[in-house]
Enzyme design. Structure first.
Site, PDB file in Angstrom:
ATOM      1  N   PRO A   1       0.944  -0.788  -0.190  1.00 27.49           N
ATOM      2  CA  PRO A   1       0.352   0.119  -0.163  1.00 27.49           C
ATOM      3  C   PRO A   1       0.797   1.351   0.167  1.00 27.49           C
ATOM      4  O   PRO A   1       2.199   2.047   0.782  1.00 27.49           O
ATOM      5  CB  PRO A   1      -0.647  -0.187   1.306  1.00 27.49           C
ATOM      6  CG  PRO A   1      -0.624  -1.360   1.561  1.00 27.49           C
ATOM      7  CD  PRO A   1       0.480  -1.903   0.994  1.00 27.49           C
TER       8      PRO A   1
ATOM      9  N   LYS B   1      -2.718  -5.376   5.684  1.00 24.22           N
ATOM     10  CA  LYS B   1      -1.358  -5.112   5.774  1.00 24.22           C
ATOM     11  C   LYS B   1      -0.429  -5.410   6.225  1.00 24.22           C
ATOM     12  O   LYS B   1      -1.125  -4.555   6.771  1.00 24.22           O
ATOM     13  CB  LYS B   1      -1.434  -4.916   3.724  1.00 24.22           C
ATOM     14  CG  LYS B   1      -1.965  -4.944   2.793  1.00 24.22           C
ATOM     15  CD  LYS B   1      -1.717  -5.224   1.892  1.00 24.22           C
ATOM     16  CE  LYS B   1      -2.802  -5.591   0.587  1.00 24.22           C
ATOM     17  NZ  LYS B   1      -2.357  -6.497  -0.595  1.00 24.22           N
TER      18      LYS B   1
END
Length: 115
Positions: free
Chosen positions: A2, A33
């Site tokens: 990300p 994540k």
């Protein structure tokens, strides 16, 4: 992987290390994540007008391999707008956030692509 980018007219020297770390944590938790893959990039002090005003504002992009899309973007938006309002005092109505789903084969890290 990300990657959250914030372009804002908030002065760069007002963007603290604590904010960067908090943003990293918020993005990691929101997307599920590992934080070790999260990247936060803030471009402060930008010449910006939003809605005809130079009041504090931002234009943001959240890129991720998966974990973004129509079913989850509202949840992500809620968390990111809260972060920006609480920490940088950017009102929710003075910010756009774009969500981008990246193909794993189009993003590289540590010498190779993710897919």
């Amino acid at each position: 992987m990300p990657y959250f980018t914030i372009d804002t007219n908030i002065p760069q020297n007002s963007i603290s290390s604590a904010f960067l770390k908090k943003a990293s944590n918020v993005v990691a938790k929101a997307l599920g994540k590992p934080e070790s893959y999260v990247s936060i990039h803030v471009n402060g002090g930008q010449a910006m007008v939003f809605g005809g005003s130079e009041d504090p504002c931002a234009v943001c992009v959240l890129k991720s391999i998966g974990c973004v899309g129509p079913k989850v973007n509202n949840s992500h938006a809620e968390k990111l707008y809260k972060l920006l309002a609480d920490e940088l005092k950017i009102p929710k109505n003075r910010c756009y956030i774009e969500f981008v789903d990246i193909e794993a084969s189009s993003m590289a890290f540590n010498g190779s692509t993710f897919g």
